[in-house]
Design a protein around this motif. Structure first.
Motif, PDB file in Angstrom:
ATOM      1  N   LEU A   1      11.058   2.213  -9.688  1.00  0.00           N
ATOM      2  CA  LEU A   1      10.241   2.806  -8.594  1.00  0.00           C
ATOM      3  C   LEU A   1       8.781   2.090  -8.670  1.00  0.00           C
ATOM      4  N   TYR A   2       8.240   2.432  -9.769  1.00  0.00           N
ATOM      5  CA  TYR A   2       6.829   2.305 -10.082  1.00  0.00           C
ATOM      6  C   TYR A   2       6.441   0.672 -10.252  1.00  0.00           C
ATOM      7  N   GLY A   3       7.464   0.054 -10.732  1.00  0.00           N
ATOM      8  CA  GLY A   3       7.031  -1.467 -11.219  1.00  0.00           C
ATOM      9  C   GLY A   3       6.422  -1.595 -12.460  1.00  0.00           C
TER      10      GLY A   3
ATOM     11  N   PRO B   1       5.338   8.757   0.571  1.00  0.00           N
ATOM     12  CA  PRO B   1       6.234   7.896  -0.301  1.00  0.00           C
ATOM     13  C   PRO B   1       6.367   8.109  -1.780  1.00  0.00           C
ATOM     14  N   LEU B   2       7.761   7.986  -1.890  1.00  0.00           N
ATOM     15  CA  LEU B   2       7.948   8.271  -3.387  1.00  0.00           C
ATOM     16  C   LEU B   2       7.243   7.203  -4.288  1.00  0.00           C
ATOM     17  N   LYS B   3       7.099   6.055  -3.978  1.00  0.00           N
ATOM     18  CA  LYS B   3       6.222   5.356  -5.010  1.00  0.00           C
ATOM     19  C   LYS B   3       4.815   5.762  -5.389  1.00  0.00           C
ATOM     20  N   GLN B   4       4.320   6.420  -4.364  1.00  0.00           N
ATOM     21  CA  GLN B   4       3.123   7.147  -4.615  1.00  0.00           C
ATOM     22  C   GLN B   4       3.243   8.467  -5.126  1.00  0.00           C
ATOM     23  N   THR B   5       4.331   8.957  -5.445  1.00  0.00           N
ATOM     24  CA  THR B   5       4.620  10.234  -6.164  1.00  0.00           C
ATOM     25  C   THR B   5       4.903  10.099  -7.605  1.00  0.00           C
ATOM     26  N   VAL B   6       3.732  10.693  -8.408  1.00  0.00           N
ATOM     27  CA  VAL B   6       3.744  10.323  -9.634  1.00  0.00           C
ATOM     28  C   VAL B   6       4.449  11.424 -10.689  1.00  0.00           C
ATOM     29  N   PHE B   7       4.717  12.705 -10.139  1.00  0.00           N
ATOM     30  CA  PHE B   7       5.157  13.773 -10.884  1.00  0.00           C
ATOM     31  C   PHE B   7       5.645  14.630  -9.952  1.00  0.00           C
ATOM     32  N   ASN B   8       6.903  15.446 -10.511  1.00  0.00           N
ATOM     33  CA  ASN B   8       7.314  16.515  -9.907  1.00  0.00           C
ATOM     34  C   ASN B   8       7.416  17.588 -10.846  1.00  0.00           C
ATOM     35  N   LEU B   9       6.842  18.630 -10.649  1.00  0.00           N
ATOM     36  CA  LEU B   9       6.799  19.883 -11.459  1.00  0.00           C
ATOM     37  C   LEU B   9       7.425  20.909 -10.575  1.00  0.00           C
ATOM     38  N   ASN B  10       8.830  21.192 -10.974  1.00  0.00           N
ATOM     39  CA  ASN B  10       9.789  21.779 -10.506  1.00  0.00           C
ATOM     40  C   ASN B  10       9.689  23.409 -11.286  1.00  0.00           C
ATOM     41  N   THR B  11       9.994  24.458 -10.399  1.00  0.00           N
ATOM     42  CA  THR B  11      10.243  25.674 -11.149  1.00  0.00           C
ATOM     43  C   THR B  11      11.123  26.569 -10.529  1.00  0.00           C
TER      44      THR B  11
END
Length: 521
Positions: free
Chosen positions: A518-520, A377-387
Motif C-alpha cells: 500500500l505505502y511502497g 485515499p487508502l494510501k494516504q490513510t496512515v492509521f486506524n484506531l478502532n474502538t
C-alpha cells in the motif's frame, strides 16, 4: 423493558443534543468520583481533559435507549442512530466526507439487503434424502427445482487446475469443496464461500453445492442460517445470485458428489431478499501541518447492534426483548464523538476521518464496504484506531488488541496513563479478536489498525453476563470509567495524529506485506 415502536420525537432529540449535553447528572450511589489529574501538566489544558461525564453519559443513554430498538442494520433505529451521529458532526463543525444526491453529506449510503431464512430445502442423492436443518443449509439464492448431473470444481475459487478447468457450467449444478487451502477461522471460511458464490454466479451456474467439513460445528451453521441476515447485494449488475447450499460432509459421507456422472434432484424455497438501506457516517477534521494534513488517521467505531427479540440470536425475557448494546458499541461510538469534539477544538497536525460504521454485527459489512469504497485515499490513510468491545471487567485498564503489532504503542500507553489507567495488550488471545472487529478490513488493505477496548483480560463471567445480552443497558455502566475511557481514546488519537513519523506494522506481521504494497516502503 418492553419493545416499543421507534418514536418520531427521537429525531428532534437527536437534533438538539446540545441541550442534553448541558444537563448535569447526579452520580449513581456508590459510584466513585472521577479521578483527578495532576495540575499543571503539559497536557492538562487539552480539550479532552475538559470533557464532562454528563456529555458522554447523555450520548450513551441516547444511543443505547429502548427507543432505538437495538440499532439493527437496516432497521429504523439504526437509521436514527446514523442521523444522530451525523448531526453531532455537523454541530462540531466536521467537514462532510461523503456525498448523497450530488451534495456533500456525512452519510456513505450502503444498499444492504435483508435475507430471509429458507423455509424448505430437499436434495435426493441416490438412496439418501438430505433435508434443511439436518444435512442442508441454504446460503443464498431464490426458489429452485432442478435435477441433473453435478460438476465437481475443486475449491471453486479459480479457473485453474483446481477450479473450473475452463468448463462451461452455465445452468449446471456445481459441487465444490468447503473452505479453502488457507481458510482457518470462521471469517476466512465465510469469505472463501462468498468468493465461490460470486465466481459461480459469473459463470452462470444454476446451483452451487459446497461440501462443508470445517471447524465451525454444523449445529452452529444451522442456527446461523435459520435466522434473517443482512448482506451486500450479489456481485454483478442485476445478476441473480446462484442457489448456494452447504452440505454437511462430516466424515466425508457424501464424497460421491465429487464423482463424474453423479446426479441429484434439488428443490428449495431459497432465501427471499428485500432492501435494507443503511449508511456509514463520516466527517473530516483537517490537519494543521502543511505537509502532514494530507495524511489521515481514521477513528472508527461501529454504531449498529443486534436488534430486538429473535433478531438478537440470544435468549431474552418477554419483559426485556431489546438488545440495547450499551457496551457493544454505544460505548465506542461515544468515544469517537468525544475525540471529534476534542480534536476539532484543537486540531492535530494530520487530518482525521471520524468514521461511524454500520453492519459490524452482521459480518463487518460497513467497514468492508468502506475499504472497497474509501472516502479518503487508502494510501494516504496512515492509521486506524478502532474502538469496540464486549464489555469490561477491570476499570483500571484499557485492553488493546494489536498494540504490539501496529506501531503506536508509546502513544496509546501515554494516553491511558494520562487518565490514570494502564494498557493490557492482547487480551483473550484464544479468541482471535484482531480479526473479529472492523479493524481487520483496514488491516488487510495494509493500514495499521489496532482495536482500543474497554478493560478486560479474559472472557469471564463479567463479560458473558452482558455480551450480546438484553441486560446490556446504560443503567449498568460505570460512567466514571466510560468518561476516562473516552478521554483516553481521544488523547491517543491526538498523539498518533501528531507523530512525526507514520506508525508501521511490526516486522514479520501477517499484514506487513499488505502495508508495504500500500505505502511502497
Amino acid at each position: 423493558m418492553q419493545a416499543t415502536p421507534v418514536s418520531a420525537f427521537l429525531i428532534g432529540l437527536a437534533l438538539t443534543t446540545t441541550t442534553l449535553q448541558a444537563q448535569t447528572r447526579t452520580a449513581r450511589p456508590g459510584s466513585a468520583p472521577p479521578r483527578p489529574y495532576a495540575a499543571g501538566t503539559a497536557v492538562a489544558g487539552l480539550p479532552e481533559f475538559s470533557i464532562s461525564r454528563a456529555e458522554v453519559e447523555s450520548q450513551t443513554r441516547f444511543l443505547a435507549s429502548d427507543e432505538l430498538q437495538g440499532r439493527r442494520t437496516g432497521e429504523p433505529g439504526n437509521q436514527i442512530a446514523a442521523r444522530y451521529i451525523a448531526e453531532q458532526f455537523r454541530t462540531l463543525g466536521l467537514k462532510p466526507a461523503g456525498s448523497a444526491d450530488g451534495q456533500p453529506s456525512y452519510m456513505q449510503p450502503i444498499g444492504f439487503e435483508k435475507v430471509k431464512a429458507a423455509s424448505s430445502a430437499r436434495m435426493v442423492l441416490g438412496k439418501d434424502t438430505l433435508r434443511l436443518g439436518k444435512e442442508l443449509a441454504v446460503m443464498s439464492g431464490g426458489p429452485i427445482d432442478v435435477s441433473g448431473e453435478v460438476i465437481y470444481a475443486g475449491y471453486g475459487l479459480t479457473d485453474g487446475d483446481d477450479g473450473y478447468k475452463r468448463r462451461d457450467v452455465k445452468g449446471r449444478i456445481v459441487v465444490v469443496q468447503g473452505g479453502s487451502p488457507d481458510a482457518k477461522g470462521p471469517g476466512e471460511i465465510f469469505k472463501a464461500s462468498g468468493s465461490k458464490r460470486r465466481l459461480a454466479t459469473e459463470k452462470g451456474a444454476a446451483v452451487l453445492i459446497e461440501l462443508y467439513s470445517e471447524s465451525i460445528p454444523w449445529g452452529f451453521v444451522n442456527q446461523y442460517f435459520s435466522r434473517e441476515q443482512i448482506s451486500l447485494p450479489a456481485a454483478g449488475a442485476g445478476a441473480a445470485s446462484v442457489a448456494h447450499l452447504w452440505v454437511n460432509n462430516a466424515n466425508n459421507q457424501y464424497k460421491q458428489l465429487k464423482e463424474a456422472g453423479q446426479t441429484v434432484a434439488l428443490s428449495t424455497s431459497g432465501r427471499l431478499r428485500s432492501p435494507a438501506p443503511s449508511a456509514n457516517v463520516a466527517g473530516i477534521i483537517e490537519g494543521t501541518d502543511p505537509k502532514l494534513k494530507d495524511e489521515y488517521v481514521i477513528l472508527s467505531a461501529h454504531f449498529d447492534h443486534i436488534g430486538v427479540g429473535k433478531q438478537g440470536g440470544s435468549p431474552y425475557q418477554p419483559t426485556d426483548s431489546i438488545f440495547n448494546g450499551a457496551r457493544d458499541n454505544a460505548f465506542g461510538t461515544v468515544s469517537i464523538l468525544t475525540a471529534a469534539k476534542a480534536l476539532m477544538q484543537q486540531r492535530p497536525k494530520r487530518s482525521v476521518l471520524v468514521l461511524a460504521l454500520t453492519g459490524e454485527e452482521v459480518g463487518l459489512l460497513g467497514s468492508n464496504y468502506y475499504a472497497e469504497h474509501p472516502l479518503v485515499p487508502l494510501k494516504q490513510t496512515v492509521f486506524n484506531l478502532n474502538t469496540d468491545g464486549a464489555g469490561y471487567n477491570d476499570t483500571t485498564i484499557i485492553a488493546v488488541i494489536g498494540l504490539e503489532r501496529t506501531g503506536a504503542k508509546a502513544e496509546i500507553e501515554a494516553a491511558a496513563k494520562a487518565f490514570g489507567m494502564s494498557i493490557f495488550a492482547e487480551p483473550a488471545p484464544e479468541q482471535g479478536l484482531f480479526d473479529r472487529s472492523d479493524n481487520v478490513n483496514f488491516a488487510v488493505k495494509g493500514i495499521p489498525a489496532p482495536t482500543f477496548s474497554p478493560g478486560f483480560k479474559a472472557f469471564d463471567e463479567a463479560i458473558g453476563k452482558y455480551y450480546h445480552q438484553a441486560i446490556d443497558n446504560p443503567e449498568t455502566l460505570d460512567f466514571n470509567y466510560v468518561l476516562r475511557f473516552c478521554q483516553a481514546y481521544a488523547h491517543a488519537a491526538r498523539l498518533i495524529a501528531n507523530r512525526p513519523t507514520r506508525p508501521q506494522w511490526s516486522a514479520g506481521d501477517k499484514y506487513e506485506a499488505a502495508g508495504k504494497a500500500l505505502y511502497g516502503y
